[in-house]
Write a protein that holds these residues in place. Structure first.
Motif, PDB file in Angstrom:
ATOM      1  N   LYS A  11     -36.578   4.610 -49.926  1.00  0.00           N
ATOM      2  CA  LYS A  11     -36.546   3.185 -49.604  1.00  0.00           C
ATOM      3  C   LYS A  11     -36.311   2.984 -48.115  1.00  0.00           C
ATOM      4  O   LYS A  11     -35.440   3.611 -47.515  1.00  0.00           O
ATOM      5  CB  LYS A  11     -35.467   2.478 -50.416  1.00  0.00           C
ATOM      6  CG  LYS A  11     -35.744   2.416 -51.915  1.00  0.00           C
ATOM      7  CD  LYS A  11     -34.769   1.498 -52.629  1.00  0.00           C
ATOM      8  CE  LYS A  11     -35.001   0.046 -52.226  1.00  0.00           C
ATOM      9  NZ  LYS A  11     -34.173  -0.894 -53.035  1.00  0.00           N
ATOM     10  N   ILE A  12     -37.094   2.112 -47.537  1.00  0.00           N
ATOM     11  CA  ILE A  12     -36.959   1.847 -46.105  1.00  0.00           C
ATOM     12  C   ILE A  12     -35.611   1.217 -45.818  1.00  0.00           C
ATOM     13  O   ILE A  12     -34.906   1.618 -44.884  1.00  0.00           O
ATOM     14  CB  ILE A  12     -38.100   0.932 -45.636  1.00  0.00           C
ATOM     15  CG1 ILE A  12     -39.453   1.646 -45.819  1.00  0.00           C
ATOM     16  CG2 ILE A  12     -37.901   0.540 -44.171  1.00  0.00           C
ATOM     17  CD1 ILE A  12     -40.656   0.767 -45.533  1.00  0.00           C
TER      18      ILE A  12
ATOM     19  N   ASN B 239     -44.894  -0.827 -47.701  1.00  0.00           N
ATOM     20  CA  ASN B 239     -44.815   0.365 -48.551  1.00  0.00           C
ATOM     21  C   ASN B 239     -46.195   0.825 -49.010  1.00  0.00           C
ATOM     22  O   ASN B 239     -46.470   2.026 -49.103  1.00  0.00           O
ATOM     23  CB  ASN B 239     -43.921   0.091 -49.762  1.00  0.00           C
ATOM     24  CG  ASN B 239     -42.444   0.184 -49.433  1.00  0.00           C
ATOM     25  OD1 ASN B 239     -42.013   1.089 -48.730  1.00  0.00           O
ATOM     26  ND2 ASN B 239     -41.665  -0.765 -49.941  1.00  0.00           N
ATOM     27  N   GLN B 240     -47.073  -0.129 -49.283  1.00  0.00           N
ATOM     28  CA  GLN B 240     -48.438   0.227 -49.682  1.00  0.00           C
ATOM     29  C   GLN B 240     -49.180   0.902 -48.530  1.00  0.00           C
ATOM     30  O   GLN B 240     -49.903   1.890 -48.731  1.00  0.00           O
ATOM     31  CB  GLN B 240     -49.197  -1.017 -50.136  1.00  0.00           C
ATOM     32  CG  GLN B 240     -50.577  -0.708 -50.714  1.00  0.00           C
ATOM     33  CD  GLN B 240     -51.316  -1.960 -51.173  1.00  0.00           C
ATOM     34  OE1 GLN B 240     -50.785  -3.065 -51.118  1.00  0.00           O
ATOM     35  NE2 GLN B 240     -52.545  -1.780 -51.628  1.00  0.00           N
TER      36      GLN B 240
ATOM     37  N   ARG C  62     -47.773   2.563 -46.078  1.00  0.00           N
ATOM     38  CA  ARG C  62     -47.160   3.881 -45.907  1.00  0.00           C
ATOM     39  C   ARG C  62     -47.723   4.872 -46.922  1.00  0.00           C
ATOM     40  O   ARG C  62     -48.071   6.002 -46.578  1.00  0.00           O
ATOM     41  CB  ARG C  62     -45.631   3.770 -46.038  1.00  0.00           C
ATOM     42  CG  ARG C  62     -44.887   5.075 -45.793  1.00  0.00           C
ATOM     43  CD  ARG C  62     -43.397   4.889 -45.652  1.00  0.00           C
ATOM     44  NE  ARG C  62     -42.777   4.324 -46.836  1.00  0.00           N
ATOM     45  CZ  ARG C  62     -41.507   4.552 -47.195  1.00  0.00           C
ATOM     46  NH1 ARG C  62     -40.744   5.331 -46.451  1.00  0.00           N
ATOM     47  NH2 ARG C  62     -41.008   3.998 -48.264  1.00  0.00           N
ATOM     48  N   SER C  63     -47.850   4.456 -48.168  1.00  0.00           N
ATOM     49  CA  SER C  63     -48.418   5.319 -49.208  1.00  0.00           C
ATOM     50  C   SER C  63     -49.878   5.643 -48.915  1.00  0.00           C
ATOM     51  O   SER C  63     -50.331   6.782 -49.129  1.00  0.00           O
ATOM     52  CB  SER C  63     -48.301   4.645 -50.576  1.00  0.00           C
ATOM     53  OG  SER C  63     -46.943   4.449 -50.930  1.00  0.00           O
TER      54      SER C  63
END
Length: 349
Positions: free
Chosen positions: A169-170, A260-261, A263-264
């Motif tokens: 988690k960031i 997050n998307q 990053r993924s």
């Protein structure tokens, strides 16, 4: 009143009540008299900028190994971008910019040559593993200044050790994962804002991916250009944090989901791409070979630090080897590998 005290008074009168004041630092590992011009956090920032480990960042990989183009990011340009983003956020939130900048500039001092490829090898083969954020703290505490360390303040050291999150988690809900100061937490998320954007930019430049590959639901939320994406993330973070009264550093759910998307997407399409993994395997072979060689020939490691200072009880030969390998730049690692493992041409007169 001396200049440092004037600065401390300005901090007290202008910064947010939750900002970390330099006058309230928890101090240094070894107490020392503070100067009459710079605050403790300003001195920490300057010590980091002037240290050898910081200068070596210019020849350490961010993502692309030994790039031929002049515009690819290095570890040095990365920390400068993190510092810029962190300071923008800190100023808007009335946090301590000097503390934020010091953490940002020092957070990656322990990174290996060849980026995360080098880190992955040392994590696998070095007893006890390896993490660049732990090594960054070791650099400033122990290895710099001929084994004496930089003697930084607690707040900067805490921000360095708590900046990394991997694919976790960031902004974690666990206090154990987050820096004690809001300034340190700002650097943690600024690190992500910087790298997801500049790694995407570099990947497009290298044609590892193309603009059409970026999912529409990322672009529609964050923006379609490098500057727009950064602006979206930074503005969202600032305004949502202000709404909490600085109870916590936070983003809106929609923007955080898009970050997050993205990053993924980078992990899947860039960091794990066939083109990069092929080069990573070569880099891993270099790091592993050098580690094995110097473990057997530790006497050849240049005597650039006072071993009695740098290696206290419990620190052995392999720690010395690991410190040496982790401190290498890409080109120094390549030069040593070639000198050790590649037959040299005979010169015939």
């Amino acid at each position: 009143m001396i200049i440092r005290q004037q600065t401390q008074e300005i901090e007290k009168n202008t910064l947010h009540p939750r900002a970390c004041l330099s006058a309230n630092t928890r101090g240094r590992q070894t107490p020392e008299k503070e100067g009459d011009i710079r605050t403790c956090f300003q001195r920490d920032r300057d010590r980091i900028i002037h240290c050898k480990s910081f200068r070596r960042l210019k020849h350490k990989t961010q993502v692309f190994l030994a790039p031929k183009g002049d515009h690819y990011r290095t570890r040095l340009t990365h920390v400068l971008e993190v510092a810029q983003i962190s300071r923008t956020i800190a100023r808007a939130l009335r946090l301590n910019e000097d503390l934020t900048e010091a953490i940002a500039l020092g957070h990656d001092l322990g990174h290996t040559p060849f980026g995360h490829a080098g880190e992955a090898v040392l994590r696998k083969i070095h007893p006890g593993g390896f993490d660049h954020y732990v090594q960054s703290l070791r650099v400033v505490d122990v290895l710099e200044k001929n084994g004496s360390g930089l003697n930084l303040t607690y707040e900067v050291r805490n921000g360095i050790i708590k900046h990394s999150k991997g694919m976790g988690k960031i902004l974690s809900d666990s206090p154990n994962d987050m820096a004690d100061t809001l300034e340190g937490q700002v650097v943690r998320i600024s690190d992500v804002i910087a790298y997801v954007n500049h790694d995407l930019d570099d990947a497009l430049r290298a044609e590892v991916i193309h603009k059409k590959d970026i999912p529409d639901d990322i672009s529609s939320v964050l923006g379609k250009s490098h500057s727009k994406r950064i602006d979206t993330m930074v503005r969202d973070l600032i305004y949502n944090t202000l709404e909490t009264g600085l109870d916590k550093i936070t983003m809106s759910d929609g923007i955080m989901a898009a970050v997050n998307q993205l990053r993924s997407f980078l992990y899947t399409k860039v960091y794990e791409s066939a083109k990069l993994k092929e080069e990573f395997h070569k880099a891993e072979n270099i790091v592993q070979s050098l580690y094995t060689y110097y473990a057997e020939h530790a006497g050849l490691i240049p005597n650039v630090i006072d071993k009695d200072k740098a290696y206290a009880a419990g620190d052995g030969l392999l720690t010395h080897v690991c410190d040496f390998i982790a401190g290498m730049t890409d080109r120094f690692a390549l030069m040593n590998f070639e000198k050790i493992f590649i037959p040299q041409r005979w010169t015939v007169f």
